[in-house]
Write an enzyme that holds these catalytic residues in place. Structure first.
Site, short mmCIF file in Angstrom:
data_model
loop_
_atom_site.label_atom_id
_atom_site.label_comp_id
_atom_site.label_asym_id
_atom_site.label_seq_id
_atom_site.Cartn_x
_atom_site.Cartn_y
_atom_site.Cartn_z
N LYS A 135 0.83 -1.23 0.00
CA LYS A 135 0.00 0.00 0.00
C LYS A 135 0.85 1.26 0.00
O LYS A 135 0.62 2.19 -0.75
CB LYS A 135 -0.83 0.09 1.29
CG LYS A 135 -2.05 -0.72 1.36
CD LYS A 135 -2.88 -0.33 2.56
CE LYS A 135 -2.24 -0.41 3.88
NZ LYS A 135 -2.03 -1.32 4.79
N ARG A 178 -10.33 1.26 8.83
CA ARG A 178 -9.96 -0.14 9.06
C ARG A 178 -11.09 -0.95 9.66
O ARG A 178 -10.92 -2.16 9.86
CB ARG A 178 -8.75 -0.21 9.98
CG ARG A 178 -7.43 -0.40 9.23
CD ARG A 178 -6.33 -0.27 10.21
NE ARG A 178 -5.13 -0.98 10.01
CZ ARG A 178 -3.99 -0.44 9.58
NH1 ARG A 178 -3.96 0.78 9.17
NH2 ARG A 178 -2.90 -1.16 9.55
N ARG A 182 10.92 -6.77 5.99
CA ARG A 182 10.85 -5.33 5.72
C ARG A 182 11.84 -4.57 6.60
O ARG A 182 11.99 -4.87 7.78
CB ARG A 182 9.41 -4.90 6.03
CG ARG A 182 9.10 -3.49 5.80
CD ARG A 182 7.63 -3.32 5.54
NE ARG A 182 6.78 -3.43 6.73
CZ ARG A 182 5.48 -3.18 6.71
NH1 ARG A 182 4.89 -2.85 5.59
NH2 ARG A 182 4.77 -3.28 7.81
N ARG A 229 10.44 -2.36 11.70
CA ARG A 229 9.42 -1.67 12.49
C ARG A 229 9.16 -2.46 13.77
O ARG A 229 9.20 -3.69 13.75
CB ARG A 229 8.12 -1.58 11.67
CG ARG A 229 7.99 -0.29 10.89
CD ARG A 229 6.83 -0.30 9.94
NE ARG A 229 5.56 -0.75 10.49
CZ ARG A 229 4.40 -0.60 9.85
NH1 ARG A 229 4.37 -0.04 8.67
NH2 ARG A 229 3.28 -1.04 10.38
N ARG A 249 -2.30 -8.42 12.92
CA ARG A 249 -2.74 -7.44 11.92
C ARG A 249 -3.43 -8.12 10.73
O ARG A 249 -4.42 -7.61 10.21
CB ARG A 249 -1.54 -6.61 11.45
CG ARG A 249 -1.29 -5.44 12.39
CD ARG A 249 0.18 -5.17 12.59
NE ARG A 249 0.81 -4.64 11.42
CZ ARG A 249 2.11 -4.78 11.13
NH1 ARG A 249 2.88 -5.48 11.92
NH2 ARG A 249 2.62 -4.22 10.08
P1 AMP Z 1 0.18 0.79 9.20
O1 AMP Z 1 1.37 1.66 9.02
O2 AMP Z 1 -0.98 1.19 8.34
O3 AMP Z 1 0.53 -0.68 9.08
O4 AMP Z 1 -0.33 1.02 10.72
C1 AMP Z 1 0.51 0.70 11.79
C2 AMP Z 1 -0.30 0.57 13.06
O5 AMP Z 1 -0.94 1.81 13.36
C3 AMP Z 1 -1.44 -0.45 13.03
O6 AMP Z 1 -1.00 -1.77 13.28
C4 AMP Z 1 -2.32 0.09 14.16
O7 AMP Z 1 -1.78 -0.21 15.43
C5 AMP Z 1 -2.20 1.59 13.95
N1 AMP Z 1 -3.23 2.07 13.00
C6 AMP Z 1 -2.99 2.64 11.78
N2 AMP Z 1 -4.16 2.97 11.18
C7 AMP Z 1 -5.14 2.60 12.05
C8 AMP Z 1 -6.56 2.65 12.02
N3 AMP Z 1 -7.22 3.16 10.96
N4 AMP Z 1 -7.26 2.17 13.08
C9 AMP Z 1 -6.61 1.68 14.17
N5 AMP Z 1 -5.27 1.57 14.26
C10 AMP Z 1 -4.53 2.02 13.22
#
Ligand code: AMP
Length: 225
Positions: free
Chosen positions: A14, A89, A123, A156, A167
């Site tokens: 993404k 989400r 990653r 990360r 996730r």
């Molecule tokens: P990402 O970079 O999109 O993989 O997001 C990393 C982490 O941020 C996720 O695993 C969640 O802990 C938090 N996070 C990001 N976007 C959301 C969302 N829309 N709702 C809840 N938690 C989020």
């Protein structure tokens, strides 16, 4: 104006696709995960509240997410549109978003779970300039060192096997159901994310052009999943 949401299981690419689209269409890339990571790195109050939740791969509570998204959208700093990455989400977040904002398309990048698990665990990210790498298909020239700025690469905090499983599960249980809502509105464009990034981007652009053309000629976007 182009207003897009990009969706897919974590590790589907993404972020890469959003960045490529941002560069070619001059969009603002709004990554909710990046905003949260900034809070953690900057030791803000919000950062302290979400650090553990994120490290475990859990979702941040909806009210905090909605507040962050609302504040970010209020900046309205785009001329040609935005691409929203990592939000919504779940169904509550989708309802919250659709109440206040409209979008042109939801871009869904499909990749099987076993492929994303392997990708995520390989990653690496440059802490300084944010460039991302993958030890399988995008290795840095010098081990553990960013090709662009020479800083050290790290994984990360939430790229552990346990957090990845949480996730992936959340994506299937909570995020996938909201795709139905967007499908009913004929907003979803689907691409195969297992192809090389440049091909995925080409496919995405092609489908978005077709969608826009259909809309312009028939007033409907029917035909796109
Ligand atoms: P990402 O970079 O999109 O993989 O997001 C990393 C982490 O941020 C996720 O695993 C969640 O802990 C938090 N996070 C990001 N976007 C959301 C969302 N829309 N709702 C809840 N938690 C989020």
């Amino acid at each position: 104006m182009h207003k897009y949401i990009i969706m897919g299981v974590q590790g589907c690419g993404k972020g890469t696709q959003a960045r490529l689209l941002k560069e070619s269409l001059d969009l603002v890339h709004i990554s909710v995960g990046d905003i949260f990571r900034w809070h953690i790195q900057s030791h803000t109050k919000l950062g302290a509240r979400i650090k553990r939740i994120m490290a475990e791969g859990q979702l941040v509570p909806d009210d905090l997410v909605e507040e962050v998204v609302k504040q970010r959208m209020e900046q309205h700093d785009w001329n040609y549109g935005f691409i929203l990455d990592g939000f919504p989400r779940n169904s509550r977040q989708a309802a919250f978003f659709l109440e206040s904002y409209d979008i042109d398309a939801v871009l869904l990048i499909e990749v099987p779970d076993e492929v994303v698990r392997e990708r995520i665990l390989n990653r690496r990210l440059c802490q300084k300039c944010g460039m991302d790498y993958n030890l399988i298909f995008h290795r840095p020239a010098v081990s553990n060192t960013c090709d662009v700025c020479g800083s050290a690469l790290t994984a990360r905090a939430d790229d552990t096997p346990e957090a990845v499983n949480a996730r992936v599960q959340d994506f299937h249980d909570k995020t996938q159901p909201i795709l139905e809502l967007f499908r009913r509105k004929e907003l979803v464009v689907v691409v195969d994310g297992t192809q090389p990034a440049a091909e995925v981007q080409q496919n995405l652009r092609h489908q978005l052009e077709q969608k826009a053309w259909r809309k312009a000629t028939t007033g409907t976007s029917t035909g796109t999943k």
